[in-house]
Design an enzyme around this catalytic site. Structure first.
Site, PDB file in Angstrom:
ATOM      1  N   LYS A  79       0.844  -1.206   0.000  1.00 44.00           N
ATOM      2  CA  LYS A  79       0.000   0.000   0.000  1.00 44.00           C
ATOM      3  C   LYS A  79       0.874   1.248   0.000  1.00 44.00           C
ATOM      4  O   LYS A  79       1.890   1.299   0.716  1.00 44.00           O
ATOM      5  CB  LYS A  79      -0.907  -0.012   1.237  1.00 44.00           C
ATOM      6  N   SER A 154      -9.625   2.015   3.188  1.00 44.67           N
ATOM      7  CA  SER A 154      -8.802   2.796   2.283  1.00 44.67           C
ATOM      8  C   SER A 154      -7.805   1.955   1.499  1.00 44.67           C
ATOM      9  O   SER A 154      -7.245   2.419   0.511  1.00 44.67           O
ATOM     10  CB  SER A 154      -8.031   3.851   3.074  1.00 44.67           C
ATOM     11  N   SER A 178      -9.740  -0.424   7.362  1.00 42.74           N
ATOM     12  CA  SER A 178      -9.241  -0.341   5.993  1.00 42.74           C
ATOM     13  C   SER A 178      -8.596  -1.608   5.439  1.00 42.74           C
ATOM     14  O   SER A 178      -8.232  -1.636   4.266  1.00 42.74           O
ATOM     15  CB  SER A 178      -8.240   0.802   5.870  1.00 42.74           C
TER      16      SER A 178
HETATM   17  N1  GLN Z   1     -12.828   4.203   6.742  1.00 41.92           N
HETATM   18  C1  GLN Z   1     -12.188   4.648   7.932  1.00 41.92           C
HETATM   19  C2  GLN Z   1     -11.783   6.086   7.788  1.00 41.92           C
HETATM   20  O1  GLN Z   1     -12.122   6.649   6.809  1.00 41.92           O
HETATM   21  C3  GLN Z   1     -11.021   3.784   8.225  1.00 41.92           C
HETATM   22  C4  GLN Z   1      -9.827   4.144   7.442  1.00 41.92           C
HETATM   23  C5  GLN Z   1      -8.656   3.269   7.777  1.00 41.92           C
HETATM   24  O2  GLN Z   1      -8.795   2.245   8.431  1.00 41.92           O
HETATM   25  N2  GLN Z   1      -7.487   3.694   7.338  1.00 41.92           N
HETATM   26  O3  GLN Z   1     -11.168   6.646   8.631  1.00 41.92           O
END
Ligand code: GLN
Length: 482
Positions: A79, A154, A178
């Protein structure tokens, strides 16, 4: 060799049996990934030179008769919030479009030391903020299972490459879901280890008390192998625990008889009916394997989203302050004064979601509001952790949905941040508690959209989590073939 269906074991067998060299396999995997990538836009950058150099090291070890390592020759994607020395690391942000890090993340060093081959860097929401991968400055990722839908976020790119077969494994990061949510949306396995199990050194900070690095894979066993390699103490990260790392794969016995599982009643309320049916079917399968399932209550769940979006934004507002046009990032070129330069760089560079979070985070930390919001959220976080501690006094693992709904359409929620935040309702609690949790495929809807089952266990008890996930995976495969 059929690249999209490779497993860690299959690669090992091919290399040790001299079916091909690591260099040949890597060249083929790169070719395949580059050809297929336009379908999903999951890779942002390929690093063929680095990949071929790593493959040459594996071939040299094989030629010397040495064990080339548990991930020898395995094509892996990383990532783009995890830094790679000499390879552009954008964090999905326009600000870092040209950023070349001078060092490697610990997880990256470890997976290469184990013989893993990094093919490239994957697309993601800007600074890992999002649930759909639509917040990337470089455009969204398409779900390989349903190209008009999001892959989740994400870590959407890291999930998509594994589902698409353009990598065997990948690293993602999880702050509030995420890894688990995109794994669920793309029909693969994704693991968020215990907070502190894997070093965060080289993981670009979003919300430091919640950030984790973890693996994506097409099987529980492959995920366990990758986690094994990247886990363990690291002097570069003071929050990385000095706890022994068990041999996870050795616990994939298939035997889960007598395990006590808790099904949180609060989590069954918000599901679409098809997701609910699949989860309950999965629970029946676990019972058939000999698990004892009982309903449990995690009463603080209803406050989890509010709590997370205060703590995560507070930490983010502080962490993102470093992108000021002086260090790391591109700089706005048309500013008369220093403060104009800061303002213009940040104003032009950050996308809307990052700006929203910086403002929210700054607000909840400001004098007068700190006690009302931030401090209160920290107390609620303790209650959420306590809910799990109470549950684990009675059960060995908690089973739950990952997301209230399967992958949604690109564009469907992008203009409604609150609806988007709701995607995280079942994943955020585990993140706030810092416990290990994972998503394992639990069947598809009538439309063919994957749904994941979440498994959560006590701190540092990844072993039970993998054991349960492995047995569940086997029973899913048997169900499909019958
Ligand atoms: N969807 C969550 C956010 O927008 C989690 C994001 C993540 O785990 N990096 O913060």
């Amino acid at each position: 060799m059929h690249i999209p269906s490779l497993s860690v074991d299959r690669v090992r067998q091919a290399l040790l049996g001299r079916e091909c060299s690591a260099a040949e396999l890597t060249a083929e995997a790169l070719r395949f990934a580059e050809t297929e990538n336009p379908k999903t836009h999951a890779y942002l950058t390929f690093c063929p030179e680095r990949a071929m150099a790593a493959a040459a090291r594996v071939d040299a070890a094989l030629a010397r008769g040495e064990d080339p390592g548990p991930l020898a020759g395995v094509p892996i994607a990383v990532k783009d919030v995890i830094v790679t020395r000499g390879v552009r690391t954008t964090c999905g942000s326009r600000l870092l479009a040209e950023y070349i890090p001078p060092y490697d993340a610990t997880a990256v060093i470890r997976l290469e030391a184990a013989g893993g081959i990094i093919l490239g860097k994957t697309n993601c929401d800007e600074f890992a903020m999002g649930s759909s991968n639509e917040n990337s400055a470089f455009g969204p990722v398409r779900n390989p299972v349903a190209p008009d839908r999001v892959p989740g976020g994400s870590s959407g790119g890291s999930a998509a490459v594994v589902a698409q077969g353009t990598a065997v494994l990948s690293l993602g990061s999880d702050t509030g879901g995420s890894i688990r949510q995109p794994a669920s949306f793309c029909g693969i396995t994704g693991v968020t280890p215990t907070y502190g199990r894997v070093s965060r050194y080289g993981l670009t900070a979003f919300a430091s008390s919640l950030d984790h690095i973890g693996p994506f894979a097409r099987s529980v066993k492959d995920a366990a192998t990758l986690l094994q390699v990247i886990s363990g103490r690291d002097p570069h990260d003071a929050t990385c625990a000095d706890a022994p790392v068990p041999d996870y794969s050795a616990h994939l016995t298939g035997n889960v008889k007598g395990l006590k599982l808790g099904l949180p009643v609060e989590y069954l309320r918000h599901l679409t009916s098809e997701t609910g049916d699949l989860i309950l079917k999965g629970v029946e399968q676990l019972k058939a394997l000999g698990c004892e399932v009982r309903e449990i209550s995690l009463p603080a769940t209803e406050y989890a989203i509010a709590c997370y979006y205060i703590i995560a934004t507070a930490e983010a507002s502080s962490n993102l302050a470093r992108y000021d046009g002086v260090r790391y990032t591109s700089r706005s070129t048309h500013s008369g004064t220093l403060s104009e330069m800061y303002r213009n760089t940040r104003g032009e560079g950050f996308g809307a979601e990052c700006k929203r979070r910086i403002m929210l985070g700054t607000y909840v930390l400001s004098a007068g509001y700190y006690d009302a919001y931030y401090l209160k959220a920290q107390k609620v976080r303790t209650l959420i952790a306590r809910d799990f501690a109470n549950a684990f006094a009675e059960v060995d693992a908690v089973v739950a949905p990952v997301s209230p709904f399967p992958a949604f359409k690109l564009g469907e929620k992008v203009d409604d941040p609150l609806a988007m935040y709701l995607s995280d309702i079942f994943t955020i609690t585990g993140s706030l508690a810092g416990i290990p949790c994972m998503s394992v495929p639990c069947g598809n809807t009538a439309e063919g959209l994957p749904v994941g089952m979440q498994i959560l266990t006590k701190h540092f008890d990844e072993t039970t989590m993998f054991r349960l996930a492995g047995a569940f995976e086997q029973s899913q495969i048997q169900n499909q073939t019958h």
